[in-house]
Design an enzyme around this catalytic site. Structure first.
Site, mmCIF file in Angstrom:
data_model
loop_
_atom_site.group_PDB
_atom_site.id
_atom_site.type_symbol
_atom_site.label_atom_id
_atom_site.label_comp_id
_atom_site.label_asym_id
_atom_site.label_seq_id
_atom_site.Cartn_x
_atom_site.Cartn_y
_atom_site.Cartn_z
ATOM 1 N N ASP A 6 -11.548 10.271 -4.478
ATOM 2 C CA ASP A 6 -12.833 10.959 -4.350
ATOM 3 C C ASP A 6 -12.838 12.235 -5.195
ATOM 4 O O ASP A 6 -13.695 13.091 -5.015
ATOM 5 C CB ASP A 6 -13.155 11.271 -2.886
ATOM 6 C CG ASP A 6 -12.153 12.229 -2.255
ATOM 7 O OD1 ASP A 6 -11.142 12.561 -2.903
ATOM 8 O OD2 ASP A 6 -12.381 12.652 -1.100
ATOM 9 N N THR A 25 -12.063 4.729 4.285
ATOM 10 C CA THR A 25 -10.964 5.502 4.848
ATOM 11 C C THR A 25 -11.443 6.849 5.371
ATOM 12 O O THR A 25 -12.540 7.311 5.056
ATOM 13 C CB THR A 25 -9.872 5.749 3.797
ATOM 14 O OG1 THR A 25 -10.389 6.655 2.805
ATOM 15 C CG2 THR A 25 -9.438 4.460 3.128
ATOM 16 N N GLU A 78 4.613 5.287 3.681
ATOM 17 C CA GLU A 78 4.048 6.615 3.974
ATOM 18 C C GLU A 78 5.213 7.564 4.241
ATOM 19 O O GLU A 78 6.173 7.188 4.916
ATOM 20 C CB GLU A 78 3.116 6.531 5.188
ATOM 21 C CG GLU A 78 2.586 7.850 5.700
ATOM 22 C CD GLU A 78 1.819 8.628 4.644
ATOM 23 O OE1 GLU A 78 2.162 9.802 4.439
ATOM 24 O OE2 GLU A 78 0.901 8.045 4.023
ATOM 25 N N ASP A 118 -2.964 12.355 -3.221
ATOM 26 C CA ASP A 118 -3.166 13.790 -3.427
ATOM 27 C C ASP A 118 -3.586 14.030 -4.875
ATOM 28 O O ASP A 118 -2.879 13.637 -5.803
ATOM 29 C CB ASP A 118 -1.860 14.528 -3.132
ATOM 30 C CG ASP A 118 -2.038 16.036 -3.020
ATOM 31 O OD1 ASP A 118 -2.861 16.593 -3.779
ATOM 32 O OD2 ASP A 118 -1.359 16.658 -2.187
ATOM 33 N N PHE A 131 -10.323 9.692 4.459
ATOM 34 C CA PHE A 131 -10.478 10.599 3.326
ATOM 35 C C PHE A 131 -11.791 10.343 2.592
ATOM 36 O O PHE A 131 -12.422 11.266 2.091
ATOM 37 C CB PHE A 131 -9.292 10.454 2.375
ATOM 38 C CG PHE A 131 -8.035 11.056 2.919
ATOM 39 C CD1 PHE A 131 -7.823 12.424 2.868
ATOM 40 C CD2 PHE A 131 -7.069 10.271 3.503
ATOM 41 C CE1 PHE A 131 -6.664 12.992 3.380
ATOM 42 C CE2 PHE A 131 -5.906 10.825 4.017
ATOM 43 C CZ PHE A 131 -5.708 12.191 3.955
ATOM 44 N N GLU A 142 0.852 -1.196 0.000
ATOM 45 C CA GLU A 142 0.000 0.000 0.000
ATOM 46 C C GLU A 142 0.882 1.238 0.000
ATOM 47 O O GLU A 142 1.767 1.393 0.845
ATOM 48 C CB GLU A 142 -0.953 0.033 1.188
ATOM 49 C CG GLU A 142 -1.814 1.296 1.156
ATOM 50 C CD GLU A 142 -3.092 1.205 1.980
ATOM 51 O OE1 GLU A 142 -3.623 2.260 2.348
ATOM 52 O OE2 GLU A 142 -3.553 0.080 2.255
ATOM 53 N N LYS A 153 -5.016 21.541 -9.216
ATOM 54 C CA LYS A 153 -4.704 22.645 -10.127
ATOM 55 C C LYS A 153 -3.961 22.107 -11.351
ATOM 56 O O LYS A 153 -3.059 21.288 -11.230
ATOM 57 C CB LYS A 153 -3.859 23.699 -9.419
ATOM 58 C CG LYS A 153 -4.600 24.420 -8.301
ATOM 59 C CD LYS A 153 -3.719 25.476 -7.640
ATOM 60 C CE LYS A 153 -4.476 26.186 -6.518
ATOM 61 N NZ LYS A 153 -3.634 27.205 -5.839
#
Length: 238
Positions: A179, A216, A93, A143, A218, A68, A147
């Site tokens: 999402d 999750t 991470e 992320d 998020f 992951e 933009k």
């Protein structure tokens, strides 16, 4: 723990600047997170080295391996490790508070099939993950870099898809979730054009959220904001 990135230099000794999918920020560790790093990193933490891992040795057995990338605070990763003791999980991470939180949760849950790293996942893939060694790669809610001028920072790009394919076994699966609709469309465009994959969606788009993926933080945040959720699953076929 080592630094989350490895300094690189050209033949003239000048630092090479890579485009990265994350911003380096240390964040403040809570006492609990610091304690977990102190106590449990020696047991479950994996330091970055420029040498390939021996995954059976790392976990002490032969078992399917799930990688992951960007596990956040680690809640869903620990939940999956609990639900699937027959699999081994390696989480990466870059933010140490998340690593500390994950280690704390893993200790409380009593899981022994989980290892974690605190480093740039692209470097880990390049240097440490053996080819054709992974049964699944998970990338949940990266992320979106929404933009347009930042789209080059999105981790899902053609080169990244190719790198993941090389690390998956034949029939291994790359599972993504976001999402952010524009990022979902970007992921779909990249992956549908990536050689050596098969989209597991019936209509060559998105798959329903599988029960195997815990909800999750998020995802819950996105639901509160009225966002949709998109899951993509691609199987390595060659």
């Amino acid at each position: 723990m080592n630094d989350v990135i490895t300094a690189e230099f050209d033949e003239n000794g000048r630092a090479i600047r890579r485009i990265r999918s994350f911003v380096r920020r240390q964040g403040r560790l809570t006492k609990g997170q610091q304690l977990a790093l102190d106590e449990y990193w020696p047991l479950m933490g994996v330091e970055f080295t420029p040498e390939a891992l021996d995954l059976p040795t790392l976990f002490g057995r032969e078992a399917p391996v799930v990688l992951e990338i960007g596990f956040g605070m680690g809640a869903s990763l620990v939940a999956m490790a609990q639900q699937h003791p027959e699999r081994d999980f390696l989480g990466i991470e870059v933010h140490s508070p998340g690593v500390g939180a994950c280690l704390s949760s893993a200790h409380e849950a009593g899981v022994n099939n989980l290892r974690v790293m605190c480093h740039d996942a692209v470097e880990v893939l390049e240097r440490m993950i053996p080819d054709a060694s992974l049964d699944m790669v998970q990338l949940f809610f990266p992320d979106p870099w929404h933009k347009a001028r930042h789209h080059k920072r999105r981790i899902v790009q053609s080169a990244f898809a190719g790198r993941i394919r090389g690390k998956l076994k034949i029939s291994g699966v790359f599972h993504m979730a976001t999402d952010w609709e524009n990022y979902a469309e970007h992921m779909l465009e990249v992956m549908n054009h990536a050689p050596g994959y098969r989209n597991l969606s019936d209509d060559n788009t998105y798959v329903p959220r599988p029960d195997s993926r815990p909800v999750t933080k998020f995802e819950l945040r996105g639901q509160r904001l009225g966002h949709g959720n998109w899951d993509l699953m691609f199987e390595r076929v060659e």
